[in-house]
Design a protein around this motif. Structure first.
Motif, PDB file in Angstrom:
ATOM      1  N   ASP A  54      -9.542 -42.909  35.042  1.00  0.00           N
ATOM      2  CA  ASP A  54     -10.083 -42.289  36.388  1.00  0.00           C
ATOM      3  C   ASP A  54      -9.432 -40.967  36.286  1.00  0.00           C
ATOM      4  O   ASP A  54      -8.323 -40.465  35.956  1.00  0.00           O
ATOM      5  CB  ASP A  54      -9.394 -43.112  37.538  1.00  0.00           C
ATOM      6  N   PRO A  55     -10.420 -39.939  36.506  1.00  0.00           N
ATOM      7  CA  PRO A  55     -10.036 -38.557  36.471  1.00  0.00           C
ATOM      8  C   PRO A  55      -8.590 -38.298  37.268  1.00  0.00           C
ATOM      9  O   PRO A  55      -7.857 -37.452  36.866  1.00  0.00           O
ATOM     10  CB  PRO A  55     -11.285 -37.953  37.133  1.00  0.00           C
ATOM     11  N   GLU A  56      -8.317 -38.750  38.297  1.00  0.00           N
ATOM     12  CA  GLU A  56      -7.093 -38.602  39.422  1.00  0.00           C
ATOM     13  C   GLU A  56      -5.929 -39.067  38.226  1.00  0.00           C
ATOM     14  O   GLU A  56      -4.926 -38.649  38.686  1.00  0.00           O
ATOM     15  CB  GLU A  56      -7.165 -39.343  40.368  1.00  0.00           C
ATOM     16  N   TRP A  57      -6.175 -39.757  37.420  1.00  0.00           N
ATOM     17  CA  TRP A  57      -4.840 -40.419  36.466  1.00  0.00           C
ATOM     18  C   TRP A  57      -4.930 -39.611  35.189  1.00  0.00           C
ATOM     19  O   TRP A  57      -3.667 -39.825  34.420  1.00  0.00           O
ATOM     20  CB  TRP A  57      -4.893 -42.033  36.683  1.00  0.00           C
ATOM     21  N   VAL A  58      -5.827 -38.944  34.473  1.00  0.00           N
ATOM     22  CA  VAL A  58      -5.747 -38.338  33.298  1.00  0.00           C
ATOM     23  C   VAL A  58      -4.482 -37.833  33.025  1.00  0.00           C
ATOM     24  O   VAL A  58      -3.932 -38.077  32.121  1.00  0.00           O
ATOM     25  CB  VAL A  58      -6.986 -37.645  33.096  1.00  0.00           C
ATOM     26  N   ASP A  59      -4.162 -36.788  34.168  1.00  0.00           N
ATOM     27  CA  ASP A  59      -2.889 -35.908  33.751  1.00  0.00           C
ATOM     28  C   ASP A  59      -1.426 -36.647  34.111  1.00  0.00           C
ATOM     29  O   ASP A  59      -0.407 -35.787  33.925  1.00  0.00           O
ATOM     30  CB  ASP A  59      -3.018 -34.927  34.488  1.00  0.00           C
ATOM     31  N   ARG A  60      -1.684 -37.935  34.582  1.00  0.00           N
ATOM     32  CA  ARG A  60      -0.442 -38.627  35.074  1.00  0.00           C
ATOM     33  C   ARG A  60      -0.089 -39.477  33.843  1.00  0.00           C
ATOM     34  O   ARG A  60       1.203 -40.087  34.082  1.00  0.00           O
ATOM     35  CB  ARG A  60      -0.843 -39.192  36.347  1.00  0.00           C
ATOM     36  N   LEU A  61      -0.879 -39.782  32.834  1.00  0.00           N
ATOM     37  CA  LEU A  61      -0.247 -40.524  31.791  1.00  0.00           C
ATOM     38  C   LEU A  61       0.219 -39.928  30.738  1.00  0.00           C
ATOM     39  O   LEU A  61      -0.039 -38.542  30.440  1.00  0.00           O
ATOM     40  CB  LEU A  61      -1.626 -41.409  31.365  1.00  0.00           C
ATOM     41  N   PRO A  62       1.159 -40.538  29.893  1.00  0.00           N
ATOM     42  CA  PRO A  62       1.523 -40.038  28.745  1.00  0.00           C
ATOM     43  C   PRO A  62       0.403 -39.329  27.882  1.00  0.00           C
ATOM     44  O   PRO A  62      -0.550 -39.977  27.670  1.00  0.00           O
ATOM     45  CB  PRO A  62       2.334 -40.883  28.025  1.00  0.00           C
ATOM     46  N   SER A  63       0.653 -38.336  27.104  1.00  0.00           N
ATOM     47  CA  SER A  63      -0.343 -37.748  26.465  1.00  0.00           C
ATOM     48  C   SER A  63      -0.675 -38.519  25.264  1.00  0.00           C
ATOM     49  O   SER A  63      -0.054 -39.306  24.583  1.00  0.00           O
ATOM     50  CB  SER A  63      -0.158 -36.295  25.980  1.00  0.00           C
ATOM     51  N   VAL A  64      -1.959 -38.310  24.508  1.00  0.00           N
ATOM     52  CA  VAL A  64      -2.362 -39.056  23.326  1.00  0.00           C
ATOM     53  C   VAL A  64      -1.631 -38.380  22.240  1.00  0.00           C
ATOM     54  O   VAL A  64      -1.592 -37.272  21.809  1.00  0.00           O
ATOM     55  CB  VAL A  64      -3.993 -38.656  23.245  1.00  0.00           C
ATOM     56  N   GLU A  65      -1.024 -39.598  21.586  1.00  0.00           N
ATOM     57  CA  GLU A  65      -0.267 -39.283  20.094  1.00  0.00           C
ATOM     58  C   GLU A  65      -1.405 -39.208  18.977  1.00  0.00           C
ATOM     59  O   GLU A  65      -2.614 -39.590  19.172  1.00  0.00           O
ATOM     60  CB  GLU A  65       0.478 -40.273  19.870  1.00  0.00           C
ATOM     61  N   PRO A  66      -1.053 -38.454  17.966  1.00  0.00           N
ATOM     62  CA  PRO A  66      -2.117 -38.265  16.975  1.00  0.00           C
ATOM     63  C   PRO A  66      -2.781 -39.535  16.434  1.00  0.00           C
ATOM     64  O   PRO A  66      -3.637 -39.421  15.965  1.00  0.00           O
ATOM     65  CB  PRO A  66      -1.202 -37.585  15.631  1.00  0.00           C
ATOM     66  N   MET A  67      -1.931 -40.459  16.343  1.00  0.00           N
ATOM     67  CA  MET A  67      -2.701 -41.811  15.492  1.00  0.00           C
ATOM     68  C   MET A  67      -3.752 -42.451  16.609  1.00  0.00           C
ATOM     69  O   MET A  67      -4.743 -42.903  16.133  1.00  0.00           O
ATOM     70  CB  MET A  67      -1.368 -43.046  15.578  1.00  0.00           C
ATOM     71  N   GLU A  68      -3.372 -42.294  17.843  1.00  0.00           N
ATOM     72  CA  GLU A  68      -4.272 -42.620  18.940  1.00  0.00           C
ATOM     73  C   GLU A  68      -5.507 -41.738  19.081  1.00  0.00           C
ATOM     74  O   GLU A  68      -6.706 -42.309  18.884  1.00  0.00           O
ATOM     75  CB  GLU A  68      -3.666 -42.685  20.449  1.00  0.00           C
ATOM     76  N   GLU A  69      -5.260 -40.625  18.651  1.00  0.00           N
ATOM     77  CA  GLU A  69      -6.295 -39.646  18.787  1.00  0.00           C
ATOM     78  C   GLU A  69      -7.327 -39.757  17.370  1.00  0.00           C
ATOM     79  O   GLU A  69      -8.777 -39.929  17.736  1.00  0.00           O
ATOM     80  CB  GLU A  69      -5.668 -38.295  18.352  1.00  0.00           C
ATOM     81  N   ASP A  70      -6.791 -40.224  16.360  1.00  0.00           N
ATOM     82  CA  ASP A  70      -7.757 -40.552  15.272  1.00  0.00           C
ATOM     83  C   ASP A  70      -8.414 -42.050  15.394  1.00  0.00           C
ATOM     84  O   ASP A  70      -9.520 -42.020  15.039  1.00  0.00           O
ATOM     85  CB  ASP A  70      -6.602 -40.693  13.944  1.00  0.00           C
ATOM     86  N   MET A  71      -7.798 -42.824  15.758  1.00  0.00           N
ATOM     87  CA  MET A  71      -8.319 -43.899  16.179  1.00  0.00           C
ATOM     88  C   MET A  71      -9.468 -43.960  17.231  1.00  0.00           C
ATOM     89  O   MET A  71     -10.480 -44.808  17.134  1.00  0.00           O
ATOM     90  CB  MET A  71      -7.375 -45.325  16.661  1.00  0.00           C
ATOM     91  N   ALA A  75     -14.245 -45.431  18.382  1.00  0.00           N
ATOM     92  CA  ALA A  75     -14.283 -45.951  19.580  1.00  0.00           C
ATOM     93  C   ALA A  75     -15.798 -45.843  20.031  1.00  0.00           C
ATOM     94  O   ALA A  75     -16.239 -44.704  19.758  1.00  0.00           O
ATOM     95  CB  ALA A  75     -13.522 -45.720  20.819  1.00  0.00           C
ATOM     96  N   TYR A  76     -16.412 -46.743  20.764  1.00  0.00           N
ATOM     97  CA  TYR A  76     -17.982 -46.581  21.396  1.00  0.00           C
ATOM     98  C   TYR A  76     -17.857 -45.510  22.545  1.00  0.00           C
ATOM     99  O   TYR A  76     -17.312 -45.563  23.208  1.00  0.00           O
ATOM    100  CB  TYR A  76     -18.224 -47.840  21.598  1.00  0.00           C
ATOM    101  N   GLU A  77     -18.826 -44.693  22.383  1.00  0.00           N
ATOM    102  CA  GLU A  77     -19.008 -43.794  23.309  1.00  0.00           C
ATOM    103  C   GLU A  77     -17.754 -42.958  24.179  1.00  0.00           C
ATOM    104  O   GLU A  77     -17.654 -43.387  25.294  1.00  0.00           O
ATOM    105  CB  GLU A  77     -20.100 -44.266  24.536  1.00  0.00           C
ATOM    106  N   THR A  78     -16.975 -42.501  23.532  1.00  0.00           N
ATOM    107  CA  THR A  78     -15.727 -41.866  23.779  1.00  0.00           C
ATOM    108  C   THR A  78     -16.333 -40.821  24.891  1.00  0.00           C
ATOM    109  O   THR A  78     -17.477 -39.923  24.581  1.00  0.00           O
ATOM    110  CB  THR A  78     -14.941 -41.247  22.828  1.00  0.00           C
ATOM    111  N   LYS A  79     -15.400 -40.713  25.975  1.00  0.00           N
ATOM    112  CA  LYS A  79     -15.538 -39.187  26.651  1.00  0.00           C
ATOM    113  C   LYS A  79     -14.400 -38.327  26.571  1.00  0.00           C
ATOM    114  O   LYS A  79     -13.420 -38.862  26.995  1.00  0.00           O
ATOM    115  CB  LYS A  79     -15.647 -39.653  28.103  1.00  0.00           C
ATOM    116  N   PRO A  80     -14.446 -37.121  25.893  1.00  0.00           N
ATOM    117  CA  PRO A  80     -13.421 -36.503  25.540  1.00  0.00           C
ATOM    118  C   PRO A  80     -12.489 -35.931  26.977  1.00  0.00           C
ATOM    119  O   PRO A  80     -12.968 -35.669  27.975  1.00  0.00           O
ATOM    120  CB  PRO A  80     -13.927 -35.296  24.928  1.00  0.00           C
ATOM    121  N   GLY A  81     -11.153 -36.423  26.850  1.00  0.00           N
ATOM    122  CA  GLY A  81     -10.458 -36.209  28.060  1.00  0.00           C
ATOM    123  C   GLY A  81     -10.019 -37.509  28.676  1.00  0.00           C
ATOM    124  O   GLY A  81      -9.292 -37.506  29.546  1.00  0.00           O
ATOM    125  N   PHE A  82     -11.145 -37.976  28.777  1.00  0.00           N
ATOM    126  CA  PHE A  82     -10.840 -39.624  29.616  1.00  0.00           C
ATOM    127  C   PHE A  82     -10.704 -40.700  28.869  1.00  0.00           C
ATOM    128  O   PHE A  82     -10.165 -41.916  29.299  1.00  0.00           O
ATOM    129  CB  PHE A  82     -12.225 -39.745  30.464  1.00  0.00           C
TER     130      PHE A  82
END
Ligand code: FES
Length: 107
Positions: A54-71, A75-82
């Protein structure tokens, strides 16, 4: 215990109590929430636990690590930033009220 709302692609909501220390993926899996497959069991090796934060939560979660970014590339129909892999988000008490939207399908 933090409450997390999982919203299926159809709009159906599942409000679930998820103990801190579990992941957002485990909270869905352990409570029978459909839409998160988690084929690799949380090893960040399948991308079938993809969800949109949810947009209200994006900045409140731990950031994306490189391994997650790669995987996330798989994923199906990703939305950058969300888009996140929910097995990589460990639940904390501060996540009470978190809302995640599930994609139409996993890969
Ligand atoms: Fe496989 Fe998250 S469960 S990447």
């Amino acid at each position: 215990m933090p409450k997390i709302t999982y919203v299926e692609h159809s709009g159906k909501q599942h409000v679930v109590d998820v103990p801190s220390g579990l992941t957002v993926m485990e909270g869905a899996r352990d409570n029978g929430v459909p839409g998160i497959d988690a084929d690799c069991g949380g090893a960040c090796a399948c991308s079938t636990c993809h969800a949109y934060i949810d947009p209200e939560w994006v900045d409140r979660l731990p950031s994306v690590e490189p391994m997650e970014e790669d995987m996330l590339d798989f994923a199906y129909e990703t939305k950058p930033g969300f888009s996140r892999l929910t097995c990589q988000i460990k639940v904390t008490d501060g996540m009470d009220g978190l809302i995640v939207q599930l994609p139409e399908k996993q890969i």
